[in-house]
Scaffold this motif. Sequence first.
Motif, PDB file in Angstrom:
ATOM      1  N   GLN A   1     -13.525  48.600 -22.521  1.00  0.00           N
ATOM      2  CA  GLN A   1     -12.616  50.132 -21.908  1.00  0.00           C
ATOM      3  C   GLN A   1     -13.696  50.222 -20.475  1.00  0.00           C
ATOM      4  O   GLN A   1     -14.789  49.888 -20.327  1.00  0.00           O
ATOM      5  CB  GLN A   1     -12.216  50.394 -22.919  1.00  0.00           C
ATOM      6  CG  GLN A   1     -11.273  50.799 -24.307  1.00  0.00           C
ATOM      7  CD  GLN A   1     -11.026  51.564 -24.783  1.00  0.00           C
ATOM      8  OE1 GLN A   1     -13.093  52.529 -25.087  1.00  0.00           O
ATOM      9  NE2 GLN A   1     -10.482  51.662 -25.488  1.00  0.00           N
ATOM     10  N   TYR A   2     -12.876  49.994 -19.452  1.00  0.00           N
ATOM     11  CA  TYR A   2     -13.907  50.372 -18.299  1.00  0.00           C
ATOM     12  C   TYR A   2     -12.784  51.688 -18.051  1.00  0.00           C
ATOM     13  O   TYR A   2     -11.929  51.409 -17.577  1.00  0.00           O
ATOM     14  CB  TYR A   2     -13.608  49.102 -17.230  1.00  0.00           C
ATOM     15  CG  TYR A   2     -14.422  47.867 -17.881  1.00  0.00           C
ATOM     16  CD1 TYR A   2     -15.211  47.740 -18.154  1.00  0.00           C
ATOM     17  CD2 TYR A   2     -13.538  46.681 -18.844  1.00  0.00           C
ATOM     18  CE1 TYR A   2     -15.864  46.843 -18.444  1.00  0.00           C
ATOM     19  CE2 TYR A   2     -14.605  45.865 -19.289  1.00  0.00           C
ATOM     20  CZ  TYR A   2     -15.494  45.663 -18.871  1.00  0.00           C
ATOM     21  OH  TYR A   2     -16.074  44.698 -19.291  1.00  0.00           O
ATOM     22  N   ASP A   3     -13.774  52.330 -17.010  1.00  0.00           N
ATOM     23  CA  ASP A   3     -13.288  53.386 -16.547  1.00  0.00           C
ATOM     24  C   ASP A   3     -12.769  52.643 -14.732  1.00  0.00           C
ATOM     25  O   ASP A   3     -13.066  52.245 -14.288  1.00  0.00           O
ATOM     26  CB  ASP A   3     -14.386  54.300 -15.740  1.00  0.00           C
ATOM     27  CG  ASP A   3     -13.933  55.521 -15.175  1.00  0.00           C
ATOM     28  OD1 ASP A   3     -14.155  55.539 -14.250  1.00  0.00           O
ATOM     29  OD2 ASP A   3     -13.968  56.941 -15.483  1.00  0.00           O
TER      30      ASP A   3
ATOM     31  N   ILE B   1     -16.392  52.191 -20.925  1.00  0.00           N
ATOM     32  CA  ILE B   1     -16.929  53.502 -21.454  1.00  0.00           C
ATOM     33  C   ILE B   1     -16.368  52.862 -23.050  1.00  0.00           C
ATOM     34  O   ILE B   1     -16.664  54.117 -23.902  1.00  0.00           O
ATOM     35  CB  ILE B   1     -15.896  54.145 -20.888  1.00  0.00           C
ATOM     36  CG1 ILE B   1     -14.296  53.684 -20.839  1.00  0.00           C
ATOM     37  CG2 ILE B   1     -16.942  54.921 -19.621  1.00  0.00           C
ATOM     38  CD1 ILE B   1     -13.844  54.659 -20.132  1.00  0.00           C
TER      39      ILE B   1
ATOM     40  N   GLY C   1      -8.204  61.099 -15.445  1.00  0.00           N
ATOM     41  CA  GLY C   1      -8.939  60.052 -15.331  1.00  0.00           C
ATOM     42  C   GLY C   1      -8.080  58.744 -16.486  1.00  0.00           C
ATOM     43  O   GLY C   1      -7.176  58.732 -16.689  1.00  0.00           O
TER      44      GLY C   1
ATOM     45  N   ASN D   1      -6.525  58.367 -20.126  1.00  0.00           N
ATOM     46  CA  ASN D   1      -8.056  59.014 -21.264  1.00  0.00           C
ATOM     47  C   ASN D   1      -7.979  59.891 -21.807  1.00  0.00           C
ATOM     48  O   ASN D   1      -8.093  61.225 -20.561  1.00  0.00           O
ATOM     49  CB  ASN D   1      -8.990  58.295 -19.813  1.00  0.00           C
ATOM     50  CG  ASN D   1     -10.134  58.240 -20.874  1.00  0.00           C
ATOM     51  OD1 ASN D   1     -10.375  58.990 -21.444  1.00  0.00           O
ATOM     52  ND2 ASN D   1     -11.755  58.564 -19.893  1.00  0.00           N
TER      53      ASN D   1
ATOM     54  N   TYR E   1      -8.412  54.296 -18.057  1.00  0.00           N
ATOM     55  CA  TYR E   1      -8.949  53.463 -18.048  1.00  0.00           C
ATOM     56  C   TYR E   1      -8.182  52.019 -17.661  1.00  0.00           C
ATOM     57  O   TYR E   1      -6.901  51.943 -18.766  1.00  0.00           O
ATOM     58  CB  TYR E   1     -10.011  53.669 -19.480  1.00  0.00           C
ATOM     59  CG  TYR E   1      -9.303  53.328 -20.807  1.00  0.00           C
ATOM     60  CD1 TYR E   1      -9.236  53.003 -21.214  1.00  0.00           C
ATOM     61  CD2 TYR E   1      -8.866  54.883 -20.823  1.00  0.00           C
ATOM     62  CE1 TYR E   1      -8.669  52.634 -22.396  1.00  0.00           C
ATOM     63  CE2 TYR E   1      -7.937  55.137 -22.386  1.00  0.00           C
ATOM     64  CZ  TYR E   1      -8.277  53.868 -23.291  1.00  0.00           C
ATOM     65  OH  TYR E   1      -6.924  54.116 -24.034  1.00  0.00           O
TER      66      TYR E   1
ATOM     67  N   GLU F   1     -12.273  54.527 -12.243  1.00  0.00           N
ATOM     68  CA  GLU F   1     -12.649  55.783 -10.393  1.00  0.00           C
ATOM     69  C   GLU F   1     -13.573  54.279 -10.354  1.00  0.00           C
ATOM     70  O   GLU F   1     -13.955  53.838  -9.431  1.00  0.00           O
ATOM     71  CB  GLU F   1     -12.437  56.525 -11.229  1.00  0.00           C
ATOM     72  CG  GLU F   1     -11.279  56.954 -10.461  1.00  0.00           C
ATOM     73  CD  GLU F   1     -12.066  58.699 -10.759  1.00  0.00           C
ATOM     74  OE1 GLU F   1     -12.980  59.215 -10.344  1.00  0.00           O
ATOM     75  OE2 GLU F   1     -10.829  59.461 -10.661  1.00  0.00           O
ATOM     76  N   THR F   2     -14.644  54.017 -11.792  1.00  0.00           N
ATOM     77  CA  THR F   2     -16.211  53.811 -11.415  1.00  0.00           C
ATOM     78  C   THR F   2     -16.129  52.285 -11.569  1.00  0.00           C
ATOM     79  O   THR F   2     -17.380  52.194 -11.223  1.00  0.00           O
ATOM     80  CB  THR F   2     -16.955  54.512 -12.318  1.00  0.00           C
ATOM     81  OG1 THR F   2     -16.852  54.214 -13.750  1.00  0.00           O
ATOM     82  CG2 THR F   2     -16.452  56.051 -11.573  1.00  0.00           C
TER      83      THR F   2
END
Length: 62
Positions: free
Chosen positions: A38-40, A47, A24, A18, A26, A42-43
């Motif tokens: 798109q996804y983070d 995003i 980080g 990212n 994604y 960690e969480t």
Amino acid sequence: MWGDFINQDIISEEIKDNKQAGKGQYREVRYKDGGFRQYDVETGELIGSSYKSDQKDLPNIQ
């Protein structure tokens, strides 16, 4: 989370750095219809997305 859309036709998944956030990673998921989400990593938070229906769920970056 990125598992929320499991019933759609996924053609690829890739983990990318990212660079916009400076740190980080994604997960970018591409679908048969040409769209992406798109996804983070960690969480699991959504995003980014090319789908109009997802825009309300994206973080508000001002």
